[in-house]
Scaffold this active site. Structure first.
Site, PDB file in Angstrom:
ATOM      1  N   GLU A 183      51.076 -36.595 -21.328  1.00  0.00           N
ATOM      2  CA  GLU A 183      49.778 -36.780 -22.364  1.00  0.00           C
ATOM      3  C   GLU A 183      49.614 -38.198 -22.867  1.00  0.00           C
ATOM      4  O   GLU A 183      48.548 -38.540 -23.453  1.00  0.00           O
ATOM      5  CB  GLU A 183      50.411 -35.961 -23.413  1.00  0.00           C
ATOM      6  CG  GLU A 183      49.172 -35.726 -24.753  1.00  0.00           C
ATOM      7  CD  GLU A 183      49.443 -35.004 -25.605  1.00  0.00           C
ATOM      8  OE1 GLU A 183      50.702 -34.264 -25.958  1.00  0.00           O
ATOM      9  OE2 GLU A 183      48.619 -34.659 -26.670  1.00  0.00           O
TER      10      GLU A 183
ATOM     11  N   LYS B 140      56.770 -20.744 -27.895  1.00  0.00           N
ATOM     12  CA  LYS B 140      56.481 -19.401 -27.852  1.00  0.00           C
ATOM     13  C   LYS B 140      56.665 -18.871 -26.281  1.00  0.00           C
ATOM     14  O   LYS B 140      57.102 -17.831 -26.368  1.00  0.00           O
ATOM     15  CB  LYS B 140      55.058 -19.376 -27.931  1.00  0.00           C
ATOM     16  CG  LYS B 140      54.511 -19.505 -29.461  1.00  0.00           C
ATOM     17  CD  LYS B 140      52.982 -19.257 -29.757  1.00  0.00           C
ATOM     18  CE  LYS B 140      52.127 -20.451 -29.451  1.00  0.00           C
ATOM     19  NZ  LYS B 140      52.366 -21.738 -30.237  1.00  0.00           N
TER      20      LYS B 140
ATOM     21  N   ASP C  68      50.177 -28.628 -21.403  1.00  0.00           N
ATOM     22  CA  ASP C  68      50.506 -27.910 -22.697  1.00  0.00           C
ATOM     23  C   ASP C  68      50.897 -26.239 -22.172  1.00  0.00           C
ATOM     24  O   ASP C  68      51.246 -25.487 -22.907  1.00  0.00           O
ATOM     25  CB  ASP C  68      49.158 -27.628 -23.529  1.00  0.00           C
ATOM     26  CG  ASP C  68      49.162 -28.772 -24.275  1.00  0.00           C
ATOM     27  OD1 ASP C  68      50.097 -29.454 -24.675  1.00  0.00           O
ATOM     28  OD2 ASP C  68      47.887 -29.094 -24.522  1.00  0.00           O
TER      29      ASP C  68
ATOM     30  N   HIS D 177      43.726 -24.185 -33.840  1.00  0.00           N
ATOM     31  CA  HIS D 177      44.126 -23.996 -32.207  1.00  0.00           C
ATOM     32  C   HIS D 177      43.829 -22.783 -31.504  1.00  0.00           C
ATOM     33  O   HIS D 177      43.608 -22.620 -30.296  1.00  0.00           O
ATOM     34  CB  HIS D 177      45.645 -24.062 -31.937  1.00  0.00           C
ATOM     35  CG  HIS D 177      45.950 -25.639 -32.258  1.00  0.00           C
ATOM     36  ND1 HIS D 177      47.320 -26.185 -32.311  1.00  0.00           N
ATOM     37  CD2 HIS D 177      45.209 -26.917 -32.975  1.00  0.00           C
ATOM     38  CE1 HIS D 177      47.482 -27.456 -32.498  1.00  0.00           C
ATOM     39  NE2 HIS D 177      46.206 -27.858 -32.963  1.00  0.00           N
TER      40      HIS D 177
ATOM     41  N   ASP E  92      47.039 -46.943 -39.365  1.00  0.00           N
ATOM     42  CA  ASP E  92      47.532 -47.307 -38.178  1.00  0.00           C
ATOM     43  C   ASP E  92      48.851 -47.246 -38.284  1.00  0.00           C
ATOM     44  O   ASP E  92      49.339 -46.813 -37.142  1.00  0.00           O
ATOM     45  CB  ASP E  92      47.284 -48.908 -38.387  1.00  0.00           C
ATOM     46  CG  ASP E  92      46.307 -49.457 -37.862  1.00  0.00           C
ATOM     47  OD1 ASP E  92      45.296 -48.511 -37.260  1.00  0.00           O
ATOM     48  OD2 ASP E  92      45.762 -50.551 -38.000  1.00  0.00           O
TER      49      ASP E  92
ATOM     50  N   ARG F  22      46.422 -16.714 -26.966  1.00  0.00           N
ATOM     51  CA  ARG F  22      45.887 -18.056 -27.155  1.00  0.00           C
ATOM     52  C   ARG F  22      44.418 -18.005 -27.212  1.00  0.00           C
ATOM     53  O   ARG F  22      44.085 -18.200 -26.001  1.00  0.00           O
ATOM     54  CB  ARG F  22      46.693 -19.088 -26.562  1.00  0.00           C
ATOM     55  CG  ARG F  22      46.206 -20.480 -26.772  1.00  0.00           C
ATOM     56  CD  ARG F  22      47.076 -21.374 -26.171  1.00  0.00           C
ATOM     57  NE  ARG F  22      46.728 -22.872 -26.285  1.00  0.00           N
ATOM     58  CZ  ARG F  22      47.241 -23.423 -27.305  1.00  0.00           C
ATOM     59  NH1 ARG F  22      48.204 -22.862 -28.056  1.00  0.00           N
ATOM     60  NH2 ARG F  22      46.836 -24.836 -27.535  1.00  0.00           N
TER      61      ARG F  22
ATOM     62  N   SER G  23      53.663 -24.557 -30.412  1.00  0.00           N
ATOM     63  CA  SER G  23      53.928 -25.195 -29.077  1.00  0.00           C
ATOM     64  C   SER G  23      54.422 -24.083 -28.044  1.00  0.00           C
ATOM     65  O   SER G  23      54.384 -23.034 -28.434  1.00  0.00           O
ATOM     66  CB  SER G  23      55.184 -26.416 -29.525  1.00  0.00           C
ATOM     67  OG  SER G  23      56.242 -25.418 -29.338  1.00  0.00           O
TER      68      SER G  23
HETATM   69  N1  A2P Z   1      42.117 -28.139 -31.320  1.00  0.00           N
HETATM   70  C1  A2P Z   1      43.075 -27.630 -30.509  1.00  0.00           C
HETATM   71  N2  A2P Z   1      43.030 -26.323 -30.103  1.00  0.00           N
HETATM   72  C2  A2P Z   1      44.067 -25.979 -29.258  1.00  0.00           C
HETATM   73  N3  A2P Z   1      45.019 -26.454 -29.108  1.00  0.00           N
HETATM   74  C3  A2P Z   1      45.135 -27.786 -29.297  1.00  0.00           C
HETATM   75  C4  A2P Z   1      44.218 -28.225 -30.227  1.00  0.00           C
HETATM   76  N4  A2P Z   1      44.646 -29.721 -30.577  1.00  0.00           N
HETATM   77  C5  A2P Z   1      45.908 -29.789 -29.849  1.00  0.00           C
HETATM   78  N5  A2P Z   1      46.305 -28.811 -29.281  1.00  0.00           N
HETATM   79  C6  A2P Z   1      47.560 -28.682 -28.343  1.00  0.00           C
HETATM   80  O1  A2P Z   1      47.665 -27.228 -28.457  1.00  0.00           O
HETATM   81  C7  A2P Z   1      49.324 -27.301 -28.535  1.00  0.00           C
HETATM   82  C8  A2P Z   1      49.785 -26.604 -29.725  1.00  0.00           C
HETATM   83  O2  A2P Z   1      49.636 -25.311 -29.661  1.00  0.00           O
HETATM   84  P1  A2P Z   1      50.065 -24.441 -30.759  1.00  0.00           P
HETATM   85  O3  A2P Z   1      49.138 -24.259 -31.459  1.00  0.00           O
HETATM   86  O4  A2P Z   1      50.087 -23.203 -29.776  1.00  0.00           O
HETATM   87  O5  A2P Z   1      51.163 -24.957 -31.070  1.00  0.00           O
HETATM   88  C9  A2P Z   1      49.638 -28.578 -28.397  1.00  0.00           C
HETATM   89  O6  A2P Z   1      49.864 -28.883 -27.179  1.00  0.00           O
HETATM   90  C10 A2P Z   1      48.499 -29.286 -28.984  1.00  0.00           C
HETATM   91  O7  A2P Z   1      48.745 -30.693 -28.612  1.00  0.00           O
HETATM   92  P2  A2P Z   1      49.944 -31.740 -29.007  1.00  0.00           P
HETATM   93  O8  A2P Z   1      50.936 -31.705 -27.711  1.00  0.00           O
HETATM   94  O9  A2P Z   1      49.443 -32.722 -29.088  1.00  0.00           O
HETATM   95  O10 A2P Z   1      50.340 -31.208 -30.000  1.00  0.00           O
HETATM   96 MG    MG Z   2      50.761 -30.315 -26.306  1.00  0.00          MG
HETATM   97 MG    MG Z   3      51.936 -33.757 -27.390  1.00  0.00          MG
HETATM   98 MG    MG Z   4      48.831 -34.562 -28.644  1.00  0.00          MG
END
Ligand code: A2P
Ligand code: MG
Ligand code: MG
Ligand code: MG
Length: 412
Positions: free
Chosen positions: A134, A323, A349, A296, A99, A337, A320
């Site tokens: 978000e 890039k 995103d 990701h 938590d 991606r 993030s």
């Molecule tokens: N399983 C996932 N596959 C692809 N992108 C994801 C996944 N989980 C979270 N993300 C989001 O992809 C982005 C990160 O991309 P990268 O891998 O290019 O850094 C973030 O926005 C992240 O959210 P968050 O904003 O919560 O971090």
């Molecule tokens: Mg994000």
């Molecule tokens: Mg975020």
């Molecule tokens: Mg997030």
């Protein structure tokens, strides 16, 4: 009508009267006058861009302050929680399960979201406010979150006070919760909507690597401005043979307004410089970005595509929308991606990153070559993946993507 006059006209796609200056610039929008005469004018988003830059810069300052452990009683405790407890929620995005640990991460992002909301509402008091963002306040409304909520509220208030431009009474915890929850809009193709990822690249943020505060504005479903605050990105290029010792300064702010180009300045407020994507035409000289996190994006797929293109440089893996910012100033030439099956991309995103790259001369599409459509609500409805590069390299990249995807599906 002459250049200087102000007149109330009605945008064809909206029922609300709009007061605007005919001296305004960039986007072309069609308006009809009372006599059904159709007039093409250029819309300006200068005021909104200035507000967005201020909001993202202050949120970046807050996030960096959060990194100095103000949310937890002890830095060490926080580090341990962050590094050991980060797990996945249903959409596989990182969140801590314990938590307290969960609150440390989601509370920080919510804190950034509350501040951005506060600044946008103060800077643009006469505009209707709609935000697709978000985070929400669910975790912070739990009984066990009282302490964290109080710390967050204190930090938001401290950041507002240190900026000095707002003479407001101190925000209460309820004001902060409300500000966070004003990000519940569904977006869509009508009217204007702000789009916010208050901490994009949570995993990078937790690791102390790259992350961004990503803020964009949609008007009638199109991205018309975007701001990317990247607190840990060096001002100097992060690709190729560069002299790392020449400029160690970190903290970049990228911003773009439709039709007006992309600019970068330091988060400390240096003068902005116009940026451009690379002019490289030979794919063998290109280097490419992809997610740091394997979960990701399919690294094997991008590596097969890079091989087809003859790319020699190893992938540059960072978190993030940083890039997009790096690509917009010519660090590297390609971003690929390819999320795992079932993952749905969210507009927050990509919206800011998309305009930052396209206004710098880049091009972005899904894996089938379709442009990204931000008008469908909070999700992007797209084919397989997202690719970004310059105009010259795109046809070759699309061909390589198509071939690699065909090979991948025939090997299944
Ligand atoms: N399983 C996932 N596959 C692809 N992108 C994801 C996944 N989980 C979270 N993300 C989001 O992809 C982005 C990160 O991309 P990268 O891998 O290019 O850094 C973030 O926005 C992240 O959210 P968050 O904003 O919560 O971090
Ligand atoms: Mg994000
Ligand atoms: Mg975020
Ligand atoms: Mg997030």
């Amino acid at each position: 009508m002459t250049g200087n006059c102000l007149k109330i006209l009605t945008p064809i796609s909206s029922s609300k009267p709009l007061l605007f200056s005919l001296l305004s610039k960039p986007t072309k929008t069609q308006f009809k006058t009372s006599s059904s005469f159709v007039l093409s004018v250029k819309m300006s988003y200068h005021k909104e861009l200035a507000a967005a830059k201020k909001a993202a810069s202050l949120a970046a300052q807050l996030c960096q302050a959060l990194n100095s452990c103000s949310l937890s009683p002890s830095c060490k405790v926080q580090k341990v929680l962050l590094q050991s407890d980060v797990q996945s929620k249903s959409d596989k995005s990182p969140v801590t399960v314990a938590d307290y640990g969960m609150l440390v991460v989601s509370g920080r992002a919510a804190c950034s979201q509350a501040l951005v909301t506060f600044v946008l509402e103060r800077e643009l008091p006469s505009e209707p406010f709609s935000l697709v963002a978000e985070e929400d306040s669910t975790d912070l409304r739990n009984d066990g979150a009282t302490d964290t909520l109080e710390r967050i509220t204190k930090l938001v208030n401290e950041t507002i006070t240190s900026d000095g431009s707002y003479s407001v009474p101190t925000l209460s915890t309820e004001d902060v919760l409300k500000a966070i929850d004003s990000g519940k809009s569904e977006g869509g193709s009508a009217g204007r909507h702000w789009v916010l990822d208050p901490i994009d690249g949570t995993k990078g943020f937790v690791r102390g690597d790259q992350y961004a505060i990503a803020l964009a504005l949609l008007d009638e479903g199109k991205v018309v401005l975007g701001v990317l605050a990247c607190p840990n990105l060096p001002l100097a290029s992060i690709c190729g043979d560069y002299d790392k010792s020449s400029n160690n300064e970190v903290g970049c702010l990228f911003y773009a307004e439709i039709g007006a180009g992309t600019y970068m300045q330091s988060l400390n407020g240096s003068s902005p410089v116009k940026v451009q994507v690379t002019a490289i035409e030979n794919s063998e000289e290109a280097s490419f970005f992809e997610s740091y996190e394997k979960a990701h994006s399919q690294h094997d797929l991008s590596s097969s595509i890079a091989k087809k293109l003859g790319v020699k440089a190893p992938p540059v893996r960072i978190d993030s929308q940083v890039k997009y910012g790096a690509l917009s100033r010519g660090d590297g030439a390609i971003y690929m991606r390819f999320p795992r099956e079932g993952y749905r991309e969210k507009i927050w995103d990509h919206a800011a990153g998309c305009i930052v790259v396209t206004e710098a001369g880049g091009i972005i599409s899904d894996a089938a070559g379709n442009p990204l459509d931000f008008s469908k609500g909070k999700y992007l409805d797209l084919n397989v993946g997202i690719i970004v590069t310059n105009q010259k390299l795109m046809p070759k990249l699309l061909k390589a993507v198509k071939e690699s995807l065909e090979e991948q599906s025939s090997s299944l």
